[in-house]
Design an enzyme around this catalytic site. Sequence first.
Site, PDB file in Angstrom:
ATOM      1  N   ALA A   1      32.046  24.358  75.223  1.00  0.00           N
ATOM      2  CA  ALA A   1      33.386  24.701  74.751  1.00  0.00           C
ATOM      3  C   ALA A   1      33.534  26.212  74.675  1.00  0.00           C
ATOM      4  O   ALA A   1      32.543  26.944  74.554  1.00  0.00           O
ATOM      5  CB  ALA A   1      33.622  24.092  73.370  1.00  0.00           C
ATOM      6  N   ASP A   2      34.764  26.689  74.747  1.00  0.00           N
ATOM      7  CA  ASP A   2      35.019  28.078  74.397  1.00  0.00           C
ATOM      8  C   ASP A   2      35.094  28.159  72.872  1.00  0.00           C
ATOM      9  O   ASP A   2      35.071  27.141  72.175  1.00  0.00           O
ATOM     10  CB  ASP A   2      36.313  28.565  75.054  1.00  0.00           C
ATOM     11  N   TRP A   3      35.194  29.365  72.358  1.00  0.00           N
ATOM     12  CA  TRP A   3      35.124  29.603  70.913  1.00  0.00           C
ATOM     13  C   TRP A   3      36.151  28.733  70.172  1.00  0.00           C
ATOM     14  O   TRP A   3      37.353  28.884  70.350  1.00  0.00           O
ATOM     15  CB  TRP A   3      35.374  31.088  70.627  1.00  0.00           C
TER      16      TRP A   3
END
Length: 731
Positions: free
Chosen positions: A283-285
């Site tokens: 996932a991204d942040w």
Amino acid sequence: MTDVTATPPTQQRPWLDATLPVEERIDLLMTEMTLAEKVGQTHQVANIDPEADAGEIAAGRISSSLYASGPTGGNERDEGVLVGNIDAAQRHAVEGSRLGIPLLFGRDVIHGHRTVAPIPLGIAASFDPDVAEEIGEVAAREAVVDGVAWTFTPMVDISEEPRWGRVAESLGETPVLSGRLAASLVRGFQGDDPSDPDRLAACAKHFVGYGLAAGGRDYDTVSVGENTLRNLHLRPFRSAVDAGVLTVMAAFNDVDGIPMHAHEHLVREVLKGEWGFDGVVVADWNGIGQIVFQGVAADKREAAALAIRAGVDLDMVSGAYLEHLEGLVESGEVDLALVDDAVRRVLRLKFRLGLFERPYAARPGASNAPTSGSRAVALRAARAAHVLVKNDGVLPLGDAAGRVLLSGPFVDDGDALLGTWVLDGRGEEVVTPGAALRERLGDRVTVADGRFPDVTLMQARAADTSVLLLGEHRSRSGEAQSVVDIGLPPGQLELVRAVAAFGKPLVAVVYTGRPLDLTELLDLADAVLVVWHPGVEAGTALADVLLGDAEPHGRLPMTFPLSTGHIPTSTHQRPTGRLIRAEVDHEEGRYIDALTYPRLPFGFGLSYTTVDYGAPGLSSPTMTTDGSTTLTVTVTNTGGRPCREVVQLYFRDPVAQVTRPLVELTDWALVDLEPGQAREVTFDVQAEQTAYAGPDLTTRVDEGEIVLLTGPDVARLQPVSVTITSPKASS
């Protein structure tokens, strides 16, 4: 990384037997894991604290940590990575947990670690895969000294939107250029064996469509069909996957209403299924948590269920998996097989990186400070990124230049020259333009920072030639740094107008992280160099090019629109029912107040000599759908200086089942030419290079005419036609 010294023997932990195949080691380990321990392997934290997090680590509730200053760390400095902290945390995992599974540590090492190279858009301007691979190799070698085992690059988002700050991190607007350079960066970071102690894992991001953020506003929505995704935006990701990239990051955006962190079709079915990607999707942040904000999940529990079904394996910092996956499995809402698949991928990554054999990072006595060797790589890259977009005979500067004024905010500001997403580079290690030109020109050059425009005008009046350093500070590009106007920053054009009014030679050097509106600057200055943000050898590279010790051979990797109002302008343009031709733009253009076509098209760049292109020829006027033909074109250096020419090959498919680009880059060659030298350049053109996704989304190669075009840029091309036939027709 140092070897393990205090782990149980392989009889107690058979998965530590490095002689066994990786998949067998994973099977042995997963057989021993509880559901809670499996869920722990899907959880990544930020900036792990070996003391505060000791209990969580020992309990197997943390799989990975990234070190970052925050969610938009590209322009936010932190205290750096402390190897001692990494090894202290790792010791809790390896020696203090039940199964001894090592932690994985990541950091954004985007275009260099300590030895900072040009920004990725500058790397793309080189059109040189070897330069990209060298940059990745140097960055990996330096980053591992600080304990980094995983970097979140290359970014292969395709965009025609210069208002979007993250184009600085991109590798250009065309899928072939972006994909080929991404593959080279992957090889540079990972090498042939990612378990090599001097290599680390790369990550292709952001899957997919992030470059289409509406209005260039970071994180905004995306409206695009799957045909366009397959024919444009997915292609560089496929190149990275084919190159062996170990990880892929999901994008923040939605695609036609489905957040990418919840997009089961594109992530699980296309990336993992159709393409066979067996690495980790991260996932991204807080990307999983943001599914709630995007309005398709009521809370993080629902978001976790959507993300794991979609195929996101590792949750970056949201905590949704750690908090809810175990309960979702126990309630039957999430199939255990989905969690097992995610865990298997995370463990596979750790085994491939050799973390079970060498979990500790400390290398006593090792240094990652820039060396003469690493600086040589950065200098080569910076020179190759310089794009000369205008020259009325002023450059290179010789004795006739007389007294030179070098003025602008970049003259001695090393930090400003590093570019976005530099977390560990140091401004004091940058060779600045002021330092380099003082060394070369001595008393002939006046160096000033241009803080007071009235003083600059007095200095320009006293000089014979002015070199103005213009453009954007590095903090104006990168994540969350979108703009509504792609013009030069306020005040700069006003100064250029005043200096140009003296009627003396004027050179403009443009530092930027995006395509800019340079229309007026091109009219005012006698020479214009676009140099991006060049990194630690910024000054040396500029001095070499200005003084003629190196030839400018960069080419524009993105189209520079005539103005903000002309966005989008790019090679993505497809034919319409009422196409505007460049030759009649002044009469029939679509704008009543401006021309349509750009002055600085994709692939454009000048050198200090002139090159003539002959008409292209073919070894055969036909090729089968599974065959090839050879295109040959002669290029001749008709000037008095050597050069490196970027010979570009495009194609056009006049009739297809879907509308295709007017022209599409398919290959290029870097050709070195001495004065007066002619070289025959050949391209092996495969029919499959013309393949595309049709209306049914399957890949096809059509029979019929294909127009191949060669030239120095997309606006100056010569055509030759080839006919693609069926294999049966040629037999």
